[in-house]
Motif scaffolding. Structure first.
Motif, PDB file in Angstrom:
ATOM      1  N   VAL A  37       4.183   6.227  -5.836  1.00 35.19           N
ATOM      2  CA  VAL A  37       4.877   7.222  -5.003  1.00 35.19           C
ATOM      3  C   VAL A  37       4.807   8.588  -5.670  1.00 35.19           C
ATOM      4  O   VAL A  37       4.581   9.607  -5.007  1.00 35.19           O
ATOM      5  CB  VAL A  37       6.344   6.800  -4.746  1.00 35.19           C
ATOM      6  N   ASP A  38       4.959   8.644  -6.990  1.00 33.98           N
ATOM      7  CA  ASP A  38       4.901   9.911  -7.719  1.00 33.98           C
ATOM      8  C   ASP A  38       3.548  10.594  -7.528  1.00 33.98           C
ATOM      9  O   ASP A  38       3.480  11.795  -7.250  1.00 33.98           O
ATOM     10  CB  ASP A  38       5.165   9.669  -9.209  1.00 33.98           C
ATOM     11  N   ALA A  39       2.467   9.823  -7.646  1.00 30.64           N
ATOM     12  CA  ALA A  39       1.120  10.384  -7.460  1.00 30.64           C
ATOM     13  C   ALA A  39       0.927  10.849  -6.016  1.00 30.64           C
ATOM     14  O   ALA A  39       0.329  11.905  -5.773  1.00 30.64           O
ATOM     15  CB  ALA A  39       0.062   9.353  -7.837  1.00 30.64           C
ATOM     16  N   LYS A  40       1.438  10.090  -5.058  1.00 24.67           N
ATOM     17  CA  LYS A  40       1.319  10.476  -3.642  1.00 24.67           C
ATOM     18  C   LYS A  40       2.108  11.744  -3.368  1.00 24.67           C
ATOM     19  O   LYS A  40       1.655  12.625  -2.620  1.00 24.67           O
ATOM     20  CB  LYS A  40       1.807   9.335  -2.735  1.00 24.67           C
ATOM     21  N   LEU A  41       3.297  11.874  -3.969  1.00 30.08           N
ATOM     22  CA  LEU A  41       4.108  13.089  -3.808  1.00 30.08           C
ATOM     23  C   LEU A  41       3.329  14.308  -4.310  1.00 30.08           C
ATOM     24  O   LEU A  41       3.283  15.342  -3.630  1.00 30.08           O
ATOM     25  CB  LEU A  41       5.439  12.951  -4.556  1.00 30.08           C
ATOM     26  N   LYS A  42       2.685  14.178  -5.462  1.00 34.74           N
ATOM     27  CA  LYS A  42       1.894  15.292  -5.999  1.00 34.74           C
ATOM     28  C   LYS A  42       0.716  15.618  -5.091  1.00 34.74           C
ATOM     29  O   LYS A  42       0.384  16.791  -4.889  1.00 34.74           O
ATOM     30  CB  LYS A  42       1.432  14.959  -7.414  1.00 34.74           C
ATOM     31  N   GLU A  43       0.096  14.586  -4.523  1.00 35.27           N
ATOM     32  CA  GLU A  43      -1.002  14.809  -3.580  1.00 35.27           C
ATOM     33  C   GLU A  43      -0.499  15.546  -2.337  1.00 35.27           C
ATOM     34  O   GLU A  43      -1.165  16.447  -1.817  1.00 35.27           O
ATOM     35  CB  GLU A  43      -1.615  13.460  -3.176  1.00 35.27           C
ATOM     36  N   ILE A  65      11.204   1.720   0.341  1.00 37.59           N
ATOM     37  CA  ILE A  65      12.594   1.444  -0.067  1.00 37.59           C
ATOM     38  C   ILE A  65      13.053   0.104   0.507  1.00 37.59           C
ATOM     39  O   ILE A  65      13.654  -0.715  -0.193  1.00 37.59           O
ATOM     40  CB  ILE A  65      13.534   2.592   0.371  1.00 37.59           C
ATOM     41  N   LEU A  66      12.758  -0.136   1.788  1.00 37.81           N
ATOM     42  CA  LEU A  66      13.172  -1.387   2.436  1.00 37.81           C
ATOM     43  C   LEU A  66      12.466  -2.605   1.837  1.00 37.81           C
ATOM     44  O   LEU A  66      13.068  -3.660   1.691  1.00 37.81           O
ATOM     45  CB  LEU A  66      12.903  -1.315   3.941  1.00 37.81           C
ATOM     46  N   SER A  67      11.200  -2.461   1.487  1.00 37.67           N
ATOM     47  CA  SER A  67      10.447  -3.625   0.993  1.00 37.67           C
ATOM     48  C   SER A  67      10.561  -3.836  -0.514  1.00 37.67           C
ATOM     49  O   SER A  67      10.679  -4.958  -0.980  1.00 37.67           O
ATOM     50  CB  SER A  67       8.973  -3.516   1.392  1.00 37.67           C
ATOM     51  N   GLN A  68      10.574  -2.732  -1.294  1.00 33.28           N
ATOM     52  CA  GLN A  68      10.566  -2.872  -2.757  1.00 33.28           C
ATOM     53  C   GLN A  68      11.940  -2.704  -3.396  1.00 33.28           C
ATOM     54  O   GLN A  68      12.117  -2.994  -4.572  1.00 33.28           O
ATOM     55  CB  GLN A  68       9.555  -1.892  -3.366  1.00 33.28           C
ATOM     56  N   LYS A  69      12.907  -2.197  -2.655  1.00 36.47           N
ATOM     57  CA  LYS A  69      14.300  -2.040  -3.095  1.00 36.47           C
ATOM     58  C   LYS A  69      14.461  -1.375  -4.477  1.00 36.47           C
ATOM     59  O   LYS A  69      15.064  -1.955  -5.380  1.00 36.47           O
ATOM     60  CB  LYS A  69      15.008  -3.398  -3.108  1.00 36.47           C
ATOM     61  N   PRO A  70      13.939  -0.167  -4.656  1.00 40.05           N
ATOM     62  CA  PRO A  70      14.128   0.512  -5.952  1.00 40.05           C
ATOM     63  C   PRO A  70      15.603   0.865  -6.164  1.00 40.05           C
ATOM     64  O   PRO A  70      16.338   1.078  -5.203  1.00 40.05           O
ATOM     65  CB  PRO A  70      13.269   1.766  -5.823  1.00 40.05           C
ATOM     66  N   ALA A  71      16.007   0.939  -7.429  1.00 41.25           N
ATOM     67  CA  ALA A  71      17.420   1.191  -7.753  1.00 41.25           C
ATOM     68  C   ALA A  71      17.805   2.654  -7.614  1.00 41.25           C
ATOM     69  O   ALA A  71      18.941   2.973  -7.266  1.00 41.25           O
ATOM     70  CB  ALA A  71      17.709   0.717  -9.184  1.00 41.25           C
ATOM     71  N   ASP A  72      16.867   3.564  -7.898  1.00 38.08           N
ATOM     72  CA  ASP A  72      17.164   4.997  -7.846  1.00 38.08           C
ATOM     73  C   ASP A  72      15.869   5.764  -7.592  1.00 38.08           C
ATOM     74  O   ASP A  72      14.797   5.166  -7.441  1.00 38.08           O
ATOM     75  CB  ASP A  72      17.854   5.457  -9.139  1.00 38.08           C
ATOM     76  N   VAL A  73      15.973   7.094  -7.578  1.00 42.55           N
ATOM     77  CA  VAL A  73      14.796   7.933  -7.280  1.00 42.55           C
ATOM     78  C   VAL A  73      13.705   7.731  -8.327  1.00 42.55           C
ATOM     79  O   VAL A  73      12.526   7.638  -7.992  1.00 42.55           O
ATOM     80  CB  VAL A  73      15.189   9.430  -7.153  1.00 42.55           C
ATOM     81  N   GLU A  74      14.093   7.617  -9.589  1.00 44.99           N
ATOM     82  CA  GLU A  74      13.116   7.406 -10.661  1.00 44.99           C
ATOM     83  C   GLU A  74      12.338   6.096 -10.432  1.00 44.99           C
ATOM     84  O   GLU A  74      11.113   6.056 -10.578  1.00 44.99           O
ATOM     85  CB  GLU A  74      13.836   7.365 -12.009  1.00 44.99           C
ATOM     86  N   ALA A  75      13.055   5.048 -10.043  1.00 43.30           N
ATOM     87  CA  ALA A  75      12.403   3.761  -9.759  1.00 43.30           C
ATOM     88  C   ALA A  75      11.518   3.865  -8.522  1.00 43.30           C
ATOM     89  O   ALA A  75      10.432   3.269  -8.474  1.00 43.30           O
ATOM     90  CB  ALA A  75      13.450   2.669  -9.565  1.00 43.30           C
ATOM     91  N   LEU A  76      11.952   4.634  -7.523  1.00 47.08           N
ATOM     92  CA  LEU A  76      11.134   4.849  -6.321  1.00 47.08           C
ATOM     93  C   LEU A  76       9.818   5.530  -6.686  1.00 47.08           C
ATOM     94  O   LEU A  76       8.759   5.159  -6.181  1.00 47.08           O
ATOM     95  CB  LEU A  76      11.902   5.682  -5.289  1.00 47.08           C
ATOM     96  N   MET A  77       9.871   6.517  -7.580  1.00 45.39           N
ATOM     97  CA  MET A  77       8.658   7.235  -7.992  1.00 45.39           C
ATOM     98  C   MET A  77       7.647   6.300  -8.652  1.00 45.39           C
ATOM     99  O   MET A  77       6.445   6.517  -8.561  1.00 45.39           O
ATOM    100  CB  MET A  77       9.012   8.366  -8.970  1.00 45.39           C
ATOM    101  N   ALA A  78       8.136   5.245  -9.290  1.00 40.79           N
ATOM    102  CA  ALA A  78       7.245   4.295  -9.976  1.00 40.79           C
ATOM    103  C   ALA A  78       6.710   3.204  -9.041  1.00 40.79           C
ATOM    104  O   ALA A  78       5.794   2.467  -9.408  1.00 40.79           O
ATOM    105  CB  ALA A  78       7.981   3.659 -11.149  1.00 40.79           C
ATOM    106  N   CYS A  79       7.259   3.102  -7.826  1.00 39.78           N
ATOM    107  CA  CYS A  79       6.817   2.076  -6.868  1.00 39.78           C
ATOM    108  C   CYS A  79       5.383   2.329  -6.417  1.00 39.78           C
ATOM    109  O   CYS A  79       4.919   3.464  -6.407  1.00 39.78           O
ATOM    110  CB  CYS A  79       7.722   2.080  -5.626  1.00 39.78           C
ATOM    111  N   LYS A  80       4.705   1.259  -5.998  1.00 32.35           N
ATOM    112  CA  LYS A  80       3.351   1.378  -5.455  1.00 32.35           C
ATOM    113  C   LYS A  80       3.436   1.999  -4.066  1.00 32.35           C
ATOM    114  O   LYS A  80       4.178   1.509  -3.221  1.00 32.35           O
ATOM    115  CB  LYS A  80       2.704   0.007  -5.342  1.00 32.35           C
ATOM    116  N   TYR A  81       2.679   3.084  -3.838  1.00 31.13           N
ATOM    117  CA  TYR A  81       2.608   3.685  -2.505  1.00 31.13           C
ATOM    118  C   TYR A  81       1.549   2.967  -1.684  1.00 31.13           C
ATOM    119  O   TYR A  81       1.741   2.665  -0.522  1.00 31.13           O
ATOM    120  CB  TYR A  81       2.294   5.182  -2.602  1.00 31.13           C
ATOM    121  N   ASP A  82       0.406   2.717  -2.329  1.00 29.74           N
ATOM    122  CA  ASP A  82      -0.671   1.928  -1.727  1.00 29.74           C
ATOM    123  C   ASP A  82      -1.473   1.315  -2.866  1.00 29.74           C
ATOM    124  O   ASP A  82      -1.033   1.338  -4.016  1.00 29.74           O
ATOM    125  CB  ASP A  82      -1.530   2.777  -0.776  1.00 29.74           C
TER     126      ASP A  82
END
Length: 197
Positions: free
Chosen positions: A123-129, A101-118
């Motif tokens: 993030v969405d794939a990592k949450l499912k894992e 959140i601090l580095s990629q500054k997503p606008a909302d939860v949906e945008a956060l889910m689309a962010c790169k986790y690694d």
């Protein structure tokens, strides 16, 4: 057919954090190929996560806050039980979400889910894992990113979180830090719909 050793199973468990039996099944299915086994576990994890997400309620969890310079992020991630909310793996995941959140500054939860986790996943794939690994439904309920002079407060083990933002030119004074911390604590202690002089 490849011979699967206990060492292979332990290596896959160390890499994924998933149970020994699941790791052994994945290695057998992948004929001993470690990367293919990781892929199989991810696919199984997604299916299991989707079934858990459809039927269960995540009403526990934690609120966490992280500051970086003049930016402050707060997130609420829910789990089914407080036992999971106290788990180090879960806390590490929440901390990494704050970094994103601090580095990629997503606008909302949906945008956060689309962010790169690694490099490998979103993030969405990592949450499912994580759902597959932990065995409970997890949801990112909400987050906020605040820029400017702030003071923060987390109550107990993360049941309540507060970010108080200030307009001031004395932020560098120790007296201000003590005052600001007390304001954040009071906001956490009482319902505070507005501030009045």
């Amino acid at each position: 057919m490849a011979t699967i050793t206990a060492k292979d199973v332990a290596a896959l468990r160390a890499k994924t954090g998933i149970g020994m039996m699941e790791c052994k099944k994945a290695l057998v299915e992948a004929d001993g190929d470690m990367e293919a086994a990781v892929k199989i576990l991810r696919e199984k994890g997604e299916l299991k996560a989707e079934s858990k997400m459809a039927t269960r309620i995540a009403a526990d969890g934690i609120v966490e806050i992280r500051k970086e310079g003049d930016r402050t992020a707060m997130i609420e991630v829910n789990s089914e039980t407080d036992f999971v909310a106290k788990n180090d793996t879960f806390k590490e995941f929440v901390g990494e979400l704050l970094n994103i959140i601090l580095s990629q500054k997503p606008a909302d939860v949906e945008a956060l889910m689309a962010c790169k986790y690694d490099d490998d996943m979103t993030v969405d794939a990592k949450l499912k894992e994580m759902i597959f690994k932990i065995g409970e439904k997890l949801t990112v309920r909400r987050f906020v990113l605040v820029e400017g002079v702030t003071s923060t407060y987390i109550h107990g083990t993360g049941s309540i979180g507060v970010i108080a933002k200030f307009r001031t030119n004395v932020a560098d004074k120790p007296e201000f830090a003590a005052f600001a911390k007390n304001i954040a604590l009071q906001i956490g202690a009482y319902p505070t719909p507005y501030l009045s002089r």
